[in-house]
Write an enzyme that holds these catalytic residues in place. Structure first.
Site, mmCIF file in Angstrom:
data_model
loop_
_atom_site.group_PDB
_atom_site.id
_atom_site.type_symbol
_atom_site.label_atom_id
_atom_site.label_comp_id
_atom_site.label_asym_id
_atom_site.label_seq_id
_atom_site.Cartn_x
_atom_site.Cartn_y
_atom_site.Cartn_z
ATOM 1 N N CYS A 9 0.848 -1.195 0.000
ATOM 2 C CA CYS A 9 0.000 0.000 0.000
ATOM 3 C C CYS A 9 0.883 1.245 0.000
ATOM 4 O O CYS A 9 2.098 1.162 0.113
ATOM 5 C CB CYS A 9 -0.944 -0.002 1.198
ATOM 6 S SG CYS A 9 -0.139 0.214 2.801
ATOM 7 N N THR A 10 0.247 2.394 -0.101
ATOM 8 C CA THR A 10 1.012 3.637 -0.190
ATOM 9 C C THR A 10 1.835 3.918 1.062
ATOM 10 O O THR A 10 2.961 4.384 0.965
ATOM 11 C CB THR A 10 0.083 4.839 -0.479
ATOM 12 O OG1 THR A 10 -0.963 4.848 0.481
ATOM 13 C CG2 THR A 10 -0.508 4.743 -1.861
#
Length: 105
Positions: A9-10
């Protein structure tokens, strides 16, 4: 079905590990095996081996960012989704993949 993949994920923290866990549990629920590598803030964990990749029926990239090592999956069926899709309804995701693989067989 043998599943391998990457979750990232970011932020590289919560959603990465949630996606990994949800995909692994959904696979077990449906009678499949899954090994999901994570690429997060602390680096690569649960790294996939070449043998695991070679034996896999499908590769799931549950990612929101660019990940390293995608070249390892050349020649494999690769499904790319965001981490949210893997977290919200992993069973439905895997069922769609099952149907797609059956149609290609």
């Amino acid at each position: 079905m043998k599943i391998v993949g990457i979750a990232a994920c970011t932020a590289g923290i919560a959603h990465t590990y949630m996606a990994q866990e949800k995909l692994t549990r959904a696979a077990e629920k449906l009678g499949h095996t899954a090994k999901i590598e994570t690429q997060g803030t602390i680096g690569v964990e649960n790294e996939l081996t070449q043998q695991e990749i070679a034996e896999a029926d499908v590769v799931i990239l549950a990612v929101d960012v660019k990940v390293s090592g995608e070249a390892r999956f050349k020649g494999k069926t690769v499904i790319r989704v965001g981490t949210a899709a893997a977290i919200k309804n992993p069973v439905e995701l895997l069922r769609k993949i099952e149907k797609a693989l059956e149609a290609d067989a």
